[in-house]
Design a protein around this motif. Structure first.
Motif, PDB file in Angstrom:
ATOM      1  N   GLY A 124       0.770  -1.234   0.000  1.00 30.85           N
ATOM      2  CA  GLY A 124       0.000   0.000   0.000  1.00 30.85           C
ATOM      3  C   GLY A 124       0.797   1.277   0.000  1.00 30.85           C
ATOM      4  N   ILE A 153       3.267   0.420  -4.337  1.00 29.94           N
ATOM      5  CA  ILE A 153       2.273   1.210  -5.069  1.00 29.94           C
ATOM      6  C   ILE A 153       2.909   2.317  -5.901  1.00 29.94           C
ATOM      7  CG2 ILE A 153       1.785   2.965  -3.315  1.00 29.94           C
ATOM      8  CD1 ILE A 153      -0.847   0.970  -5.282  1.00 29.94           C
ATOM      9  N   TYR A 195       3.931   0.679  -8.971  1.00 32.12           N
ATOM     10  CA  TYR A 195       2.685   0.269  -9.633  1.00 32.12           C
ATOM     11  C   TYR A 195       2.106   1.431 -10.442  1.00 32.12           C
ATOM     12  CZ  TYR A 195      -2.217  -1.367  -9.914  1.00 32.12           C
ATOM     13  OH  TYR A 195      -3.473  -1.742 -10.334  1.00 32.12           O
ATOM     14  N   VAL A 223       1.548   9.070  -3.699  1.00 31.71           N
ATOM     15  CA  VAL A 223       1.914   8.314  -2.503  1.00 31.71           C
ATOM     16  C   VAL A 223       2.180   9.247  -1.330  1.00 31.71           C
ATOM     17  CG1 VAL A 223       3.620   6.743  -1.509  1.00 31.71           C
ATOM     18  CG2 VAL A 223       2.796   6.370  -3.838  1.00 31.71           C
ATOM     19  N   PHE A 225      -8.666   0.281  -5.567  1.00 27.03           N
ATOM     20  CA  PHE A 225      -7.887   0.086  -6.794  1.00 27.03           C
ATOM     21  C   PHE A 225      -8.700   0.437  -8.037  1.00 27.03           C
ATOM     22  CE2 PHE A 225      -4.818  -1.756  -4.075  1.00 27.03           C
ATOM     23  CZ  PHE A 225      -3.623  -1.782  -4.778  1.00 27.03           C
ATOM     24  N   MET A 259      -8.008   4.030  -8.532  1.00 25.06           N
ATOM     25  CA  MET A 259      -6.637   4.276  -8.981  1.00 25.06           C
ATOM     26  C   MET A 259      -6.470   4.050 -10.484  1.00 25.06           C
ATOM     27  SD  MET A 259      -4.354   2.398  -6.069  1.00 25.06           S
ATOM     28  CE  MET A 259      -4.895   2.341  -4.362  1.00 25.06           C
ATOM     29  N   LEU A 291      -6.144   5.791  -3.260  1.00 27.83           N
ATOM     30  CA  LEU A 291      -5.121   5.417  -2.284  1.00 27.83           C
ATOM     31  C   LEU A 291      -5.477   5.952  -0.902  1.00 27.83           C
ATOM     32  CD1 LEU A 291      -2.536   3.870  -1.959  1.00 27.83           C
ATOM     33  CD2 LEU A 291      -1.242   5.916  -2.546  1.00 27.83           C
ATOM     34  N   PRO A 333      -2.996  -6.677  -6.676  1.00 22.96           N
ATOM     35  CA  PRO A 333      -2.664  -6.170  -5.334  1.00 22.96           C
ATOM     36  C   PRO A 333      -3.891  -6.054  -4.432  1.00 22.96           C
ATOM     37  CG  PRO A 333      -1.587  -4.864  -7.028  1.00 22.96           C
ATOM     38  CD  PRO A 333      -2.566  -5.749  -7.727  1.00 22.96           C
TER      39      PRO A 333
END
Length: 449
Positions: free
Chosen positions: A274, A278, A281, A297, A339, A342, A354, A417
């Motif tokens: 997480g 990420i 990702y 993030v 997700f 995202m 997130l 994920p």
């Protein structure tokens, strides 16, 4: 009541208040030193993940970008393999010599290893020795991390007022988020202001070299603190002097240790998928720029940093087990919607997605660190928490990012994920349902079965 007795009791009040005030000040100072040191360690340890895509090109040049990224995450995972060894070594130091000595040693080793990574030549300069040395230094970081969280959590637990332990300990993972946030911010700033050739040439070194001044500050703070009153009062007891912490842990506390490992496994899956995996990702799978990925993030991690103390305050009323239960339910429920947001191609929706995922994350962080020290008595507490958390980290944190990357490549399913986080939440619910509080084993430690 006799007037003389009243006067005597009244005369004692200022001294008692002074002693209470002095102890409260020492507890806050001890907490600040432990927390800031953990902030530094989490910065040092996490920065690798935030520049993973660049490190893949510097240390593992390959025609296939996914192969280079997989190699980089293998090195990331190698740090977790030695964490249990670090937990045993630093646990022995903390349980036999003192929590303070362990905290000083762990921050020194972590800062030195991170600084040396920042000075390391790349593959183009020294060939295969570059990834070999990178692995060695990363493993030193893992060895240090193995002792850090057990020492810091045990140390704060033993200083904090009994009624506020969950809150005090929650500052440990909360401020650690700012360490991760600073790592993401520095990495994102470098990626946004430097050209790709500059980033590959020297820009990636900046986040690692910042570890040196941060480490010096953290070391200074930890040199200025005292050992916990609980440890000081019992360090000369025959039980403590004769104990062999790791041997006793394995022999007499197998069931509590198993539960700590599983609780730590779930927590580390949430942490490293997480907040670390990420970032790669977003940039490598979803197509966001590295600067955008770091920014997304950073915002989420800062949000988590403020949510965790709120979860810790909730833990003061409801208990650590209750907020762990809430977190596991939330992981199972919100991971897929998180997700989905995202993957819409929008930075704002990615931030929202997130941020949604940070709700179970914050609850899990506060609950995990407040619950783990309660499984073990004082004379093996550092070793029990450190080793249990480290083994959970090997499985959940070390394998998590690699497994997620590999499964996405093998299946093409970008929700992988989220499925991993859902499964972790279900497993956590099963584990926490078996945890119940027994009568106190002594005046300071509640044993868990």
């Amino acid at each position: 009541m006799n007037n003389n007795n009243v006067m005597a009791e009244t005369a004692m009040l200022p001294a008692e208040e002074t002693e209470q005030t002095r102890k409260a000040k020492k507890a806050k100072k001890a907490t600040r030193a432990a927390v800031f040191g953990t902030f530094v360690e989490y910065y040092d340890f996490s920065v690798y993940g935030y520049v993973a895509a660049t490190l893949a090109m510097v240390f593992f040049p390959a025609d296939d970008a996914t192969t280079g990224l997989l190699n980089t995450f293998l090195v990331f995972g190698s740090a977790f393999l030695v964490r249990p060894l670090g937990a045993i070594a630093f646990g022995w130091l903390g349980d036999k010599v003192g929590r303070r000595a362990s905290l000083i040693a762990s921050i020194t080793l972590m800062g030195a290893a991170a600084t040396l990574i920042g000075l390391l030549p790349g593959y183009a300069t020294i060939g295969v020795w570059a990834p070999i040395l990178l692995v060695a230094l990363r493993m030193l970081q893992g060895f240090s991390a193995g002792g850090e969280i057990g020492g810091a959590a045990s140390y704060i637990r033993e200083w904090a007022p009994a009624s506020r332990r969950a809150l005090y300990i929650s500052f440990l993972p909360s401020i650690a988020q700012f360490g991760k946030g600073l790592a993401a911010a520095i990495a994102g700033l470098a990626a946004a202001t430097l050209t790709d050739p500059e980033m590959l040439d020297w820009g990636w070194r900046i986040p690692f070299l910042l570890a040196l001044p941060l480490g010096i500050i953290g070391l200074y703070m930890r040199l200025s603190i005292e050992d916990s009153p609980e440890f000081e009062s019992k360090k000369d007891d025959a039980e403590v002097k004769k104990s062999q912490p790791f041997k006793e842990l394995i022999r007499d506390y197998r069931m509590p240790l198993t539960k700590v490992i599983l609780i730590a496994l779930v927590q580390n899956v949430g942490t490293y998928i997480g907040t670390v995996f990420i970032a790669a990702y977003f940039s490598s799978i979803l197509g966001f720029s590295k600067g955008q990925a770091s920014t997304i993030v950073l915002i989420a991690v800062i949000l988590a940093a403020f949510l965790i103390p709120l979860a810790g305050q909730l833990g003061s009323y409801k208990g650590g087990r209750a907020i762990l239960r809430y977190s596991y339910i939330a992981y199972a429920v919100v991971s897929i919607p998180s997700f989905m947001l995202m993957q819409q191609g929008s930075v704002n929706l990615a931030i929202a997605g997130l941020a949604l995922g940070m709700i179970p994350y914050a609850l899990c962080q506060a609950g995990t660190y407040s619950v783990m020290p309660e499984f073990f008595p004082m004379h093996i507490r550092h070793t029990g928490v450190a080793f249990g958390h480290s083994v959970g980290a090997v499985i959940g944190g070390g394998a998590g990012p690699f497994l997620a990357t590999w499964l996405i490549g093998a299946t093409g399913n970008q929700f992988t994920p989220a499925f991993i986080l859902c499964a972790a939440g279900v497993m956590g619910l099963i584990v926490i349902s078996t945890v119940r509080k027994n009568a106190p084993a002594d005046s300071t430690c509640h044993q868990f079965s």
